[in-house]
Design a protein around this motif. Structure first.
Motif, PDB file in Angstrom:
ATOM      1  N   TYR A   1     -24.710 -56.782  -0.183  1.00  0.00           N
ATOM      2  CA  TYR A   1     -24.751 -56.200   1.156  1.00  0.00           C
ATOM      3  C   TYR A   1     -24.160 -57.173   2.177  1.00  0.00           C
ATOM      4  O   TYR A   1     -22.964 -57.398   2.210  1.00  0.00           O
ATOM      5  CB  TYR A   1     -26.177 -55.776   1.505  1.00  0.00           C
ATOM      6  CG  TYR A   1     -26.774 -54.828   0.510  1.00  0.00           C
ATOM      7  CD1 TYR A   1     -26.200 -53.573   0.296  1.00  0.00           C
ATOM      8  CD2 TYR A   1     -27.880 -55.181  -0.245  1.00  0.00           C
ATOM      9  CE1 TYR A   1     -26.732 -52.686  -0.625  1.00  0.00           C
ATOM     10  CE2 TYR A   1     -28.420 -54.294  -1.179  1.00  0.00           C
ATOM     11  CZ  TYR A   1     -27.831 -53.053  -1.364  1.00  0.00           C
ATOM     12  OH  TYR A   1     -28.354 -52.192  -2.285  1.00  0.00           O
ATOM     13  N   ASP A   2     -24.995 -57.794   3.003  1.00  0.00           N
ATOM     14  CA  ASP A   2     -24.479 -58.650   4.066  1.00  0.00           C
ATOM     15  C   ASP A   2     -24.825 -60.128   3.855  1.00  0.00           C
ATOM     16  O   ASP A   2     -24.883 -60.903   4.799  1.00  0.00           O
ATOM     17  CB  ASP A   2     -25.018 -58.198   5.426  1.00  0.00           C
ATOM     18  CG  ASP A   2     -26.545 -58.231   5.486  1.00  0.00           C
ATOM     19  OD1 ASP A   2     -27.177 -58.449   4.435  1.00  0.00           O
ATOM     20  OD2 ASP A   2     -27.094 -58.038   6.587  1.00  0.00           O
ATOM     21  N   ARG A   3     -25.026 -60.530   2.592  1.00  0.00           N
ATOM     22  CA  ARG A   3     -25.414 -61.912   2.326  1.00  0.00           C
ATOM     23  C   ARG A   3     -24.652 -62.462   1.127  1.00  0.00           C
ATOM     24  O   ARG A   3     -24.579 -61.834   0.074  1.00  0.00           O
ATOM     25  CB  ARG A   3     -26.921 -61.996   2.059  1.00  0.00           C
ATOM     26  CG  ARG A   3     -27.440 -63.417   1.870  1.00  0.00           C
ATOM     27  CD  ARG A   3     -28.966 -63.422   1.797  1.00  0.00           C
ATOM     28  NE  ARG A   3     -29.454 -62.653   0.660  1.00  0.00           N
ATOM     29  CZ  ARG A   3     -29.571 -63.162  -0.573  1.00  0.00           C
ATOM     30  NH1 ARG A   3     -29.224 -64.413  -0.812  1.00  0.00           N
ATOM     31  NH2 ARG A   3     -30.052 -62.424  -1.548  1.00  0.00           N
TER      32      ARG A   3
ATOM     33  N   PHE B   1     -20.121 -51.421   3.139  1.00  0.00           N
ATOM     34  CA  PHE B   1     -20.239 -52.860   3.375  1.00  0.00           C
ATOM     35  C   PHE B   1     -18.913 -53.605   3.276  1.00  0.00           C
ATOM     36  O   PHE B   1     -18.796 -54.712   3.788  1.00  0.00           O
ATOM     37  CB  PHE B   1     -21.248 -53.467   2.392  1.00  0.00           C
ATOM     38  CG  PHE B   1     -22.604 -52.842   2.480  1.00  0.00           C
ATOM     39  CD1 PHE B   1     -23.477 -53.169   3.501  1.00  0.00           C
ATOM     40  CD2 PHE B   1     -22.996 -51.889   1.550  1.00  0.00           C
ATOM     41  CE1 PHE B   1     -24.717 -52.582   3.596  1.00  0.00           C
ATOM     42  CE2 PHE B   1     -24.240 -51.291   1.634  1.00  0.00           C
ATOM     43  CZ  PHE B   1     -25.102 -51.638   2.665  1.00  0.00           C
ATOM     44  N   ASP B   2     -17.934 -53.024   2.606  1.00  0.00           N
ATOM     45  CA  ASP B   2     -16.615 -53.643   2.522  1.00  0.00           C
ATOM     46  C   ASP B   2     -15.578 -52.562   2.256  1.00  0.00           C
ATOM     47  O   ASP B   2     -15.901 -51.375   2.160  1.00  0.00           O
ATOM     48  CB  ASP B   2     -16.569 -54.744   1.450  1.00  0.00           C
ATOM     49  CG  ASP B   2     -16.898 -54.227   0.047  1.00  0.00           C
ATOM     50  OD1 ASP B   2     -16.814 -53.001  -0.189  1.00  0.00           O
ATOM     51  OD2 ASP B   2     -17.230 -55.044  -0.830  1.00  0.00           O
TER      52      ASP B   2
ATOM     53  N   HIS C   1     -14.650 -57.840   2.589  1.00  0.00           N
ATOM     54  CA  HIS C   1     -15.593 -57.747   3.698  1.00  0.00           C
ATOM     55  C   HIS C   1     -14.938 -58.290   4.965  1.00  0.00           C
ATOM     56  O   HIS C   1     -14.152 -59.253   4.906  1.00  0.00           O
ATOM     57  CB  HIS C   1     -16.855 -58.553   3.352  1.00  0.00           C
ATOM     58  CG  HIS C   1     -17.997 -58.367   4.282  1.00  0.00           C
ATOM     59  ND1 HIS C   1     -18.106 -59.039   5.483  1.00  0.00           N
ATOM     60  CD2 HIS C   1     -19.116 -57.589   4.182  1.00  0.00           C
ATOM     61  CE1 HIS C   1     -19.221 -58.694   6.079  1.00  0.00           C
ATOM     62  NE2 HIS C   1     -19.860 -57.819   5.318  1.00  0.00           N
TER      63      HIS C   1
END
Length: 214
Positions: A135-137, A175-176, A193
């Motif tokens: 996700y975002d990490r 997410f990307d 991303h």
């Protein structure tokens, strides 16, 4: 059209699909011009399907034992003993893990290029999918993978395009953005991303030199 469908199917099923296919060579005549074109295409594909993972040089298809030497082991030990008949490949992927990267799963697709049936540990890997983020990490640790032209985790869209050109297809995700490339029987997908750059890599080369038979 059948080849295009197959490549699309492998790219999708490398992560989620299943199945076993068998191939056999054909005796169709090939002209000298076609032979030269095939050689040029093969040379180009050799570069595209070659990469390094933590400094280990790989060219697909690669013996599984080469990946094992780099620390990639079967997540499910029972999968390691599953048998592939000679001249068959699987569309389903098998999860590999590495103690050095506890958050990372490498999904590998297997082929048996030998003359006898063999367990997965004695077969070859013709494709893989791996990510360095969720996700975002970004994961705390992940493998150093370098593709043709120096593309790696973290490369931005411009750097990818400078090496591979415009993608055959681009799909915006949650997410990307997925960038799809194909050269002959070699195909790639990058997840890029906005902030992290390349956070997903899929690469495979399915060495079919004839028609498929069910």
């Amino acid at each position: 059209m059948k080849r295009i469908w197959l490549l699309a199917a492998v790219l999708l099923l490398l992560v989620t699909g299943c199945g076993v296919e068998v191939w056999q060579d054909t005796d169709d005549p090939v002209s000298e011009t076609q032979t030269e074109e095939a050689k040029e295409e093969e040379n180009a594909m050799d570069e595209i399907r070659s990469f390094t993972i933590d400094g280990v040089q790989i060219q697909l298809p690669v013996d599984y034992q080469t990946l094992a030497g780099a620390g990639w082991m079967f997540s499910d030990s029972a999968k390691a003993e599953e048998v592939l008949e000679a001249g068959t490949y699987r569309l389903e992927s098998i999860e590999l893990e590495n103690e050095a990267y506890p958050q990372v799963i490498l999904r590998a697709a297997f082929i048996n290029q030998g003359k006898e049936a063999a367990p997965m540990t004695g077969c070859q890997v013709y494709g893989f999918a791996v990510s360095n983020a969720t996700y975002d990490r970004i994961y705390d640790a992940y493998p150093d993978i370098e593709l043709a032209g120096g593309v790696h985790f973290g490369s931005n869209a411009g750097e990818v395009a400078a090496v591979y050109g415009d993608p055959k297809e681009k799909i915006d995700g949650a997410f990307d953005t997925s960038y799809f490339y194909q050269s002959g029987l070699t195909a790639m997908e990058f997840g890029i991303h906005d902030t992290f750059g390349v956070d997903r890599i899929q690469l495979y080369h399915l060495p079919i030199s004839g028609r498929l038979v069910q």
